[in-house]
Design an enzyme around this catalytic site. Sequence first.
Site, mmCIF file in Angstrom:
data_model
loop_
_atom_site.group_PDB
_atom_site.id
_atom_site.type_symbol
_atom_site.label_atom_id
_atom_site.label_comp_id
_atom_site.label_asym_id
_atom_site.label_seq_id
_atom_site.Cartn_x
_atom_site.Cartn_y
_atom_site.Cartn_z
ATOM 1 N N HIS A 306 -73.868 -4.567 33.762
ATOM 2 C CA HIS A 306 -74.766 -4.881 34.866
ATOM 3 C C HIS A 306 -74.479 -3.921 36.013
ATOM 4 O O HIS A 306 -73.323 -3.570 36.243
ATOM 5 C CB HIS A 306 -74.554 -6.335 35.333
ATOM 6 C CG HIS A 306 -75.684 -6.855 36.139
ATOM 7 N ND1 HIS A 306 -75.789 -6.618 37.483
ATOM 8 C CD2 HIS A 306 -76.785 -7.567 35.785
ATOM 9 C CE1 HIS A 306 -76.894 -7.174 37.920
ATOM 10 N NE2 HIS A 306 -77.525 -7.752 36.912
ATOM 11 N N ASP A 363 -78.717 -12.196 29.996
ATOM 12 C CA ASP A 363 -79.535 -12.082 28.789
ATOM 13 C C ASP A 363 -78.763 -12.347 27.513
ATOM 14 O O ASP A 363 -79.355 -12.545 26.456
ATOM 15 C CB ASP A 363 -80.160 -10.679 28.710
ATOM 16 C CG ASP A 363 -81.186 -10.470 29.794
ATOM 17 O OD1 ASP A 363 -81.874 -11.445 30.128
ATOM 18 O OD2 ASP A 363 -81.291 -9.353 30.317
HETATM 19 N N1 ACO Z 1 -73.121 -0.916 25.935
HETATM 20 C C1 ACO Z 1 -72.328 0.185 25.870
HETATM 21 N N2 ACO Z 1 -72.011 0.938 26.942
HETATM 22 C C2 ACO Z 1 -72.518 0.573 28.125
HETATM 23 C C3 ACO Z 1 -73.347 -0.561 28.275
HETATM 24 C C4 ACO Z 1 -73.643 -1.321 27.120
HETATM 25 N N3 ACO Z 1 -74.428 -2.408 27.199
HETATM 26 N N4 ACO Z 1 -73.728 -0.697 29.576
HETATM 27 C C5 ACO Z 1 -73.152 0.318 30.217
HETATM 28 N N5 ACO Z 1 -72.408 1.090 29.355
HETATM 29 C C6 ACO Z 1 -71.589 2.267 29.691
HETATM 30 C C7 ACO Z 1 -72.443 3.485 29.939
HETATM 31 O O1 ACO Z 1 -72.659 4.211 28.747
HETATM 32 C C8 ACO Z 1 -71.586 4.228 30.944
HETATM 33 O O2 ACO Z 1 -70.526 4.823 30.239
HETATM 34 P P1 ACO Z 1 -69.868 6.222 30.753
HETATM 35 O O3 ACO Z 1 -69.227 5.904 32.069
HETATM 36 O O4 ACO Z 1 -68.904 6.598 29.677
HETATM 37 O O5 ACO Z 1 -71.023 7.191 30.870
HETATM 38 C C9 ACO Z 1 -70.977 3.117 31.786
HETATM 39 O O6 ACO Z 1 -70.926 1.974 30.927
HETATM 40 C C10 ACO Z 1 -71.788 2.768 33.038
HETATM 41 O O7 ACO Z 1 -73.112 2.460 32.614
HETATM 42 P P2 ACO Z 1 -74.426 2.824 33.431
HETATM 43 O O8 ACO Z 1 -75.586 2.906 32.494
HETATM 44 O O9 ACO Z 1 -74.151 4.020 34.287
HETATM 45 O O10 ACO Z 1 -74.547 1.551 34.353
HETATM 46 P P3 ACO Z 1 -75.841 1.114 35.106
HETATM 47 O O11 ACO Z 1 -75.372 0.289 36.234
HETATM 48 O O12 ACO Z 1 -76.710 2.292 35.420
HETATM 49 O O13 ACO Z 1 -76.644 0.235 34.015
HETATM 50 C C11 ACO Z 1 -77.394 -1.563 32.703
HETATM 51 C C12 ACO Z 1 -76.640 -1.138 33.973
HETATM 52 C C13 ACO Z 1 -78.767 -0.864 32.643
HETATM 53 C C14 ACO Z 1 -77.639 -3.063 32.738
HETATM 54 C C15 ACO Z 1 -76.552 -1.187 31.464
HETATM 55 O O14 ACO Z 1 -75.305 -1.852 31.509
HETATM 56 C C16 ACO Z 1 -77.263 -1.494 30.151
HETATM 57 O O15 ACO Z 1 -78.060 -0.676 29.686
HETATM 58 N N6 ACO Z 1 -76.996 -2.682 29.534
HETATM 59 C C17 ACO Z 1 -77.675 -3.063 28.320
HETATM 60 C C18 ACO Z 1 -79.054 -3.610 28.636
HETATM 61 C C19 ACO Z 1 -79.011 -4.973 29.311
HETATM 62 O O16 ACO Z 1 -78.300 -5.867 28.882
HETATM 63 N N7 ACO Z 1 -79.818 -5.119 30.356
HETATM 64 C C20 ACO Z 1 -79.945 -6.368 31.101
HETATM 65 C C21 ACO Z 1 -79.358 -6.228 32.461
HETATM 66 S S1 ACO Z 1 -79.381 -7.767 33.318
HETATM 67 C C22 ACO Z 1 -80.977 -7.926 33.773
HETATM 68 O O17 ACO Z 1 -81.682 -6.995 34.027
HETATM 69 C C23 ACO Z 1 -81.455 -9.243 33.828
#
Ligand code: ACO
Length: 427
Positions: A306, A363
Site C-alpha cells: 500500500h 483487498d
Molecule cells: N508484490 C510484490 N512486490 C511489491 C508489491 C506486491 N504486491 N507491492 C509493492 N511491491 C514492491 C515493488 O516492486 C517495489 O519494489 P522495489 O523497491 O524493489 O522496486 C516496492 O515494493 C515498492 O512498491 P511501489 O510499487 O513503489 O509502491 P507504491 O506505493 O507505488 O504502490 C501499490 C502501492 C500500487 C498498492 C502496490 O503495492 C501494488 O501494486 N500492490 C498490488 C495491488 C494491490 O493490492 N492494490 C490494492 C491497493 S489498496 C487499494 O487501492 C484499495
Amino acid sequence: MSDTAKLTVGDQTIELETTVGTEGEKGIILKPLRKTTGYITLDPGFVNTGSAESSITYIDGENGVLRYRGYAIEELVENSTFLEVCYLLMEGELPNKSEYDEFEDQITNHTLLHEDLKRMFEAFPPNAHPMAILASLVCALSTYYQDHLDSSDPSDVQLSTRRLLAKLPTIAAWSYKRSKGQAYIYPDNTLDYCGRFLKMMFGYRTEEYVVDPDISKILDQLLILHADHEQNCSATAMRLVGSSHANLFACVSAAVCALWGPRHGGANQRVLEMLDVIAKDNNDVDKYVRLAQDKTSDFRLMGFGHRVYKSYDPRAMFLRKSVDRVLTKLNTNDPLVNVARRLEEHALNDSYFQDRNLYPNVDFYSGIIYRALNIPTNMFTVMFAMGRLPGWIAQWKENHANGYPIGRPRQIYTGEPARPFVSIDER
Ligand code: ACO
C-alpha cells in the site's frame, strides 16, 4: 509558530512557509516557488505531494490507524451503520436521530431508476464488466436530472448526493441481473440499505426473499470499511474532475473508472483470481511468493502493499478476523481461505516483503467474504465502489468548499526542441 523552509537553487535562496496538520503531519507550501525561482517540483505519482488540506479522513500508515472525521474505524465498524457513516463523511458529524431519519427517508425516496434507463442495460453485451456498466450508467444519470446539476447550489448538490447513494445499489444489482439474464428486482423500500441491495441481487420475482440480518450486517460492515481513504487514486480523480466544475454524476463516473484498475480497487477481483491459480497449481504458495520478487516478471502479490500503510492495514485486520465468523455462519468451507492464509504467512516471513513493509491490504480478505456471500468475482470492485461513494462525495464537497483552483499539474518537457515543419514528400 510553524517552521520556515529554506530552499537554495543556484545562487538563490527562498523561504517557504510550512503547515502542520492536527495530527502533526508537516507540509511545505510551494505556492511562490515557480514565480520566484522558475522551478517546479517533479513528483510523479504524488509520492511526496499533498494535493489538499482535508478534515475528512486520517491515516497513520506506520501505525495502522484509520479514522473518519476523528472516529476510529474499529469503533465505527462495530457500532455504526453504513448510512450513518455516509452522513458523517458527507456532513462532517454523526447524525442525531431526527437527522438520521430524514437522511434515510431522502435516500429511500430515490432508489428507483428512470424506466428508460433499463434499456441501457440491454445495450451492453451480457458478459460486460459491471464496472463499465456502473461508470456508464452513473454518468447517464446526469442526463435525467439536468435541471439540478449546479455544483454551486447546495440544494442541487444535496439532491444529487441522495440520488447517487440511493441509485448506485440498484444499478449494481441490475448489472448483475443483466449478466444472469434474470428479471430485474425493483428496490423494496421497506428494507434497509443493505437488505434492499441483497434482495435486488439475489431475489426472484417468483419467490419471497427473506434478508438474513447477519449477512446484511457483514455487508454493511464491508461498506463502512471501504467508505473513505483520503487522497487515493479514485478520490483524486473525483477531486480533479470536480475541479473543472463537471457535475457530480460525471465526477463519480470518473472515480469509478479510476477505482477499476488492478492497482487500486480492481485488486480485490485479482486477489481471488490469483488464489484460484495458486490452488490449481498444487497450492504452491512459495512459488508465487518467489515470483512476486522476480523483477523480470510483472507478477505482484495482489492484495499486498500500500502507498500509505507500512504496517498491517486495519481494514484487512478486521476482515481477516471476520472470515471465520462469516464462513461458519454460512456453513461454507472455502479452500481458497487456506491458500490465502498460507500465502500471507509465507509473505510476512519473507525478507523481501519485510524489507519493503508489504502487508495485506483491504483487498486481500474482502474478496473471500464477498465470495462467501455469493457475490461474483467481477462484482467485487462494484461493491468497493458502493462503499467508497460517500467518501468520493465528501472529497468533492470539500474541494468545492475550500475553493481550490482547477487541478492542472505542470510538467518538465523532454521532447524535441523547436524544429521546422517538413512536408510529407521530403520525409
Ligand atoms: N508484490 C510484490 N512486490 C511489491 C508489491 C506486491 N504486491 N507491492 C509493492 N511491491 C514492491 C515493488 O516492486 C517495489 O519494489 P522495489 O523497491 O524493489 O522496486 C516496492 O515494493 C515498492 O512498491 P511501489 O510499487 O513503489 O509502491 P507504491 O506505493 O507505488 O504502490 C501499490 C502501492 C500500487 C498498492 C502496490 O503495492 C501494488 O501494486 N500492490 C498490488 C495491488 C494491490 O493490492 N492494490 C490494492 C491497493 S489498496 C487499494 O487501492 C484499495
